[in-house]
Design an enzyme around this catalytic site. Structure first.
Site, PDB file in Angstrom:
ATOM      1  N   GLY A  36       0.831  -1.204   0.000  1.00 54.82           N
ATOM      2  CA  GLY A  36       0.000   0.000   0.000  1.00 54.82           C
ATOM      3  C   GLY A  36       0.863   1.250   0.000  1.00 54.82           C
ATOM      4  O   GLY A  36       2.093   1.173  -0.137  1.00 54.82           O
ATOM      5  N   THR A 117     -13.096 -12.979  -2.538  1.00 49.66           N
ATOM      6  CA  THR A 117     -12.871 -12.866  -3.978  1.00 49.66           C
ATOM      7  C   THR A 117     -13.612 -13.942  -4.751  1.00 49.66           C
ATOM      8  O   THR A 117     -13.818 -15.049  -4.234  1.00 49.66           O
ATOM      9  CB  THR A 117     -11.354 -12.988  -4.273  1.00 49.66           C
ATOM     10  OG1 THR A 117     -11.167 -13.200  -5.682  1.00 49.66           O
ATOM     11  CG2 THR A 117     -10.716 -14.149  -3.561  1.00 49.66           C
ATOM     12  N   TYR A 141      -3.773 -18.233  -3.967  1.00 47.60           N
ATOM     13  CA  TYR A 141      -4.444 -16.991  -3.565  1.00 47.60           C
ATOM     14  C   TYR A 141      -5.908 -17.273  -3.226  1.00 47.60           C
ATOM     15  O   TYR A 141      -6.395 -16.921  -2.146  1.00 47.60           O
ATOM     16  CB  TYR A 141      -4.339 -15.952  -4.698  1.00 47.60           C
ATOM     17  CG  TYR A 141      -5.255 -14.770  -4.499  1.00 47.60           C
ATOM     18  CD1 TYR A 141      -5.060 -13.894  -3.440  1.00 47.60           C
ATOM     19  CD2 TYR A 141      -6.328 -14.550  -5.362  1.00 47.60           C
ATOM     20  CE1 TYR A 141      -5.920 -12.826  -3.247  1.00 47.60           C
ATOM     21  CE2 TYR A 141      -7.179 -13.480  -5.173  1.00 47.60           C
ATOM     22  CZ  TYR A 141      -6.982 -12.617  -4.111  1.00 47.60           C
ATOM     23  OH  TYR A 141      -7.829 -11.575  -3.913  1.00 47.60           O
ATOM     24  N   LYS A 145      -7.899 -17.242   0.604  1.00 48.24           N
ATOM     25  CA  LYS A 145      -9.098 -16.451   0.900  1.00 48.24           C
ATOM     26  C   LYS A 145     -10.239 -17.369   1.332  1.00 48.24           C
ATOM     27  O   LYS A 145     -10.988 -17.056   2.260  1.00 48.24           O
ATOM     28  CB  LYS A 145      -9.501 -15.637  -0.339  1.00 48.24           C
ATOM     29  CG  LYS A 145      -8.542 -14.505  -0.670  1.00 48.24           C
ATOM     30  CD  LYS A 145      -8.754 -13.342   0.274  1.00 48.24           C
ATOM     31  CE  LYS A 145      -7.897 -12.142  -0.081  1.00 48.24           C
ATOM     32  NZ  LYS A 145      -8.215 -10.975   0.743  1.00 48.24           N
ATOM     33  N   PHE A 169     -15.622  -9.235  -7.635  1.00 47.05           N
ATOM     34  CA  PHE A 169     -15.261  -9.570  -9.002  1.00 47.05           C
ATOM     35  C   PHE A 169     -14.137  -8.593  -9.393  1.00 47.05           C
ATOM     36  O   PHE A 169     -13.191  -8.463  -8.636  1.00 47.05           O
ATOM     37  CB  PHE A 169     -16.515  -9.625  -9.890  1.00 47.05           C
ATOM     38  CG  PHE A 169     -17.242 -10.947  -9.654  1.00 47.05           C
ATOM     39  CD1 PHE A 169     -17.830 -11.218  -8.420  1.00 47.05           C
ATOM     40  CD2 PHE A 169     -17.239 -11.947 -10.603  1.00 47.05           C
ATOM     41  CE1 PHE A 169     -18.417 -12.463  -8.153  1.00 47.05           C
ATOM     42  CE2 PHE A 169     -17.829 -13.191 -10.357  1.00 47.05           C
ATOM     43  CZ  PHE A 169     -18.416 -13.439  -9.128  1.00 47.05           C
ATOM     44  N   ASN A 170     -14.177  -7.880 -10.512  1.00 42.37           N
ATOM     45  CA  ASN A 170     -13.000  -7.092 -10.907  1.00 42.37           C
ATOM     46  C   ASN A 170     -13.097  -5.631 -10.464  1.00 42.37           C
ATOM     47  O   ASN A 170     -13.755  -4.828 -11.130  1.00 42.37           O
ATOM     48  CB  ASN A 170     -12.800  -7.188 -12.414  1.00 42.37           C
ATOM     49  CG  ASN A 170     -12.225  -8.527 -12.818  1.00 42.37           C
ATOM     50  OD1 ASN A 170     -12.860  -9.562 -12.604  1.00 42.37           O
ATOM     51  ND2 ASN A 170     -11.031  -8.545 -13.351  1.00 42.37           N
ATOM     52  N   ARG A 280      -3.297 -16.173 -20.798  1.00 41.22           N
ATOM     53  CA  ARG A 280      -2.531 -16.160 -19.548  1.00 41.22           C
ATOM     54  C   ARG A 280      -2.979 -17.383 -18.743  1.00 41.22           C
ATOM     55  O   ARG A 280      -4.184 -17.635 -18.656  1.00 41.22           O
ATOM     56  CB  ARG A 280      -2.848 -14.855 -18.810  1.00 41.22           C
ATOM     57  CG  ARG A 280      -1.977 -14.556 -17.622  1.00 41.22           C
ATOM     58  CD  ARG A 280      -2.231 -13.143 -17.095  1.00 41.22           C
ATOM     59  NE  ARG A 280      -3.555 -13.011 -16.488  1.00 41.22           N
ATOM     60  CZ  ARG A 280      -3.998 -11.898 -15.900  1.00 41.22           C
ATOM     61  NH1 ARG A 280      -3.242 -10.813 -15.858  1.00 41.22           N
ATOM     62  NH2 ARG A 280      -5.194 -11.849 -15.375  1.00 41.22           N
ATOM     63  N   ALA A 281      -2.007 -18.089 -18.172  1.00 40.91           N
ATOM     64  CA  ALA A 281      -2.335 -19.335 -17.458  1.00 40.91           C
ATOM     65  C   ALA A 281      -3.352 -19.061 -16.351  1.00 40.91           C
ATOM     66  O   ALA A 281      -3.240 -18.077 -15.620  1.00 40.91           O
ATOM     67  CB  ALA A 281      -1.072 -19.934 -16.860  1.00 40.91           C
ATOM     68  N   GLY A 282      -4.334 -19.935 -16.252  1.00 42.72           N
ATOM     69  CA  GLY A 282      -5.268 -19.872 -15.124  1.00 42.72           C
ATOM     70  C   GLY A 282      -6.420 -18.907 -15.307  1.00 42.72           C
ATOM     71  O   GLY A 282      -7.226 -18.740 -14.385  1.00 42.72           O
TER      72      GLY A 282
HETATM   73  N1  UDP Z   1      -5.635  -9.039 -19.460  1.00 44.11           N
HETATM   74  C1  UDP Z   1      -5.099  -8.811 -20.732  1.00 44.11           C
HETATM   75  N2  UDP Z   1      -3.942  -8.092 -20.810  1.00 44.11           N
HETATM   76  C2  UDP Z   1      -3.295  -7.599 -19.732  1.00 44.11           C
HETATM   77  C3  UDP Z   1      -3.855  -7.813 -18.443  1.00 44.11           C
HETATM   78  C4  UDP Z   1      -5.023  -8.536 -18.351  1.00 44.11           C
HETATM   79  O1  UDP Z   1      -5.657  -9.253 -21.737  1.00 44.11           O
HETATM   80  O2  UDP Z   1      -2.236  -6.974 -19.896  1.00 44.11           O
HETATM   81  C5  UDP Z   1      -6.894  -9.789 -19.351  1.00 44.11           C
HETATM   82  C6  UDP Z   1      -6.792 -10.981 -18.415  1.00 44.11           C
HETATM   83  O3  UDP Z   1      -6.319 -12.106 -19.120  1.00 44.11           O
HETATM   84  C7  UDP Z   1      -8.244 -11.115 -17.948  1.00 44.11           C
HETATM   85  C8  UDP Z   1      -8.768  -9.674 -17.943  1.00 44.11           C
HETATM   86  O4  UDP Z   1      -7.859  -8.941 -18.783  1.00 44.11           O
HETATM   87  O5  UDP Z   1      -9.001 -11.860 -18.881  1.00 44.11           O
HETATM   88  C9  UDP Z   1      -8.761  -9.037 -16.584  1.00 44.11           C
HETATM   89  O6  UDP Z   1      -7.482  -9.248 -15.995  1.00 44.11           O
HETATM   90  P1  UDP Z   1      -7.052  -8.556 -14.632  1.00 44.11           P
HETATM   91  O7  UDP Z   1      -5.629  -8.987 -14.352  1.00 44.11           O
HETATM   92  O8  UDP Z   1      -7.322  -7.104 -14.691  1.00 44.11           O
HETATM   93  O9  UDP Z   1      -8.049  -9.170 -13.558  1.00 44.11           O
HETATM   94  P2  UDP Z   1      -8.374 -10.709 -13.181  1.00 44.11           P
HETATM   95  O10 UDP Z   1      -9.652 -11.050 -13.888  1.00 44.11           O
HETATM   96  O11 UDP Z   1      -7.215 -11.555 -13.599  1.00 44.11           O
HETATM   97  O12 UDP Z   1      -8.556 -10.648 -11.697  1.00 44.11           O
END
Ligand code: UDP
Length: 327
Positions: A36, A117, A141, A145, A169-170, A280-282
């Site tokens: 922070g 989360t 992670y 949680k 969520f986001n 991106r993995a996962g």
């Molecule tokens: N994402 C992307 N490019 C980036 C960062 C994120 O395409 O440089 C995509 C990521 O794969 C996901 C969405 O954007 O599908 C949201 O990602 P973020 O990391 O913001 O949040 P998350 O859903 O992973 O918590």
């Protein structure tokens, strides 16, 4: 009585500190400022620099301040880091969270609002995702949680601690005073805006072959101010004698990565180059909340849910604070 806010110097915590103070609440912040920013909290807010797992410090704080509830934000929150360093996540998020809860209960503080989360659901079996969805996280992670949700529920049974676990969520967007400043930054909206500001050459689109209308991943973006409001409403629920609850916080609307980029181009009027890359993995294809329970139980209604509003607020903050918070 005051509200203890752990992680009050973080992104969502700092916005919640401001909101509670604007509503006349006394707050006390506990934050180790590892992730922070001290300058994200007004200097006149009582501030304890330290860790939630420091039982002596938390006991001293509770002795010095009259605390009736805790909102617990302090946590590590990088999925990838949790995979490579699981011990840190279980230690910081789970074990230190448990120590915090034990210290609070021992001091008679039995109202707890928890930053949980949608990562506790893991790969969704159905979308939109209701609170009753099975919880089987796909990374440490999410497990750290979920374990704390379990701890809270067991402490409710044993001690009468009442909690609201808010499954975000986001989180996105900013207020005039506070915004998102992570080091390193991995989140989509701040990275897109860095590209708009010319601070990076382009935004990478992670995955264009998802089973979604445009092939990019879909998320439920929620304004950080709306998140903060839900915490205040959760507090009101607990003070009114409400039962322990786990509640999703999302708008119920999904937006694809391409949609977010297009919205940012429109809102900023800037050129934003995008490069298509592999997944991106996962990352699940779609994460969208069923958000009825927050409306029903808390009376919560997102006020700033429109994607253009969310992105626009983050852009305003980025323009005003190009470097983020000072170190
Ligand atoms: N994402 C992307 N490019 C980036 C960062 C994120 O395409 O440089 C995509 C990521 O794969 C996901 C969405 O954007 O599908 C949201 O990602 P973020 O990391 O913001 O949040 P998350 O859903 O992973 O918590």
């Amino acid at each position: 009585m005051a509200v203890l806010i752990t992680g009050g110097a973080g992104y969502i915590g700092s916005v919640t500190v401001d909101l509670l103070r604007a509503r006349g609440e006394d707050v006390v912040v506990l934050d180790d400022v590892a992730r922070g920013h001290r300058s994200a909290v007004d200097p006149d807010v009582p501030f304890y620099k330290g860790r939630t797992g420091d039982r002596a410090l938390v006991a001293r704080l509770l002795g010095e301040r009259s605390i009736d509830a805790c909102i617990h934000f302090a946590a590590l929150a990088y999925v990838g880091e949790s995979v490579s360093e699981p011990g840190r996540y279980y230690s910081n998020n789970m074990a230190e969270g448990l120590a915090l809860i034990e210290t609070l209960v021992a001091a008679g503080v039995k109202r707890f609002v928890f930053s949980s989360t949608c990562a506790t659901y893991g790969e969704p079996e159905q979308v939109p995702i209701p609170e009753s969805h099975p919880q089987w996280p796909v990374n440490p992670y999410g497990w750290s949680k979920l374990m704390l949700e379990r701890v809270l529920s067991d402490f409710d049974h044993a001690t009468g601690l009442k909690f609201v676990a808010l499954r975000y969520f986001n989180a996105a967007g900013a207020t005039a005073q506070r915004g998102e400043h992570h080091v390193p930054e991995t989140h989509l909206i701040p990275l897109i805006l860095d590209a708009a500001a010319g601070r990076r050459s382009h935004i990478s689109i992670f995955g264009t072959d998802y089973p979604t209308p445009d092939g990019t991943a879909v998320r439920d973006y929620i304004h950080v101010s709306d998140l903060a409001t839900a915490h205040l409403q959760a507090l009101t629920h607990l003070r009114a004698g409400g039962a322990s609850e786990c509640i999703n916080l999302g708008t119920g609307q999904g937006h694809s990565v391409l949609e977010v980029i297009e919205t940012a181009r429109r809102v900023t009027g800037r050129r934003i180059d995008a490069q298509r890359e592999g997944r991106r993995a996962g990352d699940p294809a779609r994460l969208i909340a069923v958000s009825d329970k927050a409306r029903r139980v808390l009376g919560w209604e997102p006020q700033l849910g429109a994607l253009a509003t969310i992105v626009g607020s983050a852009w305003e903050w980025k323009l005003a604070h190009p470097e983020g918070y000072p170190n």
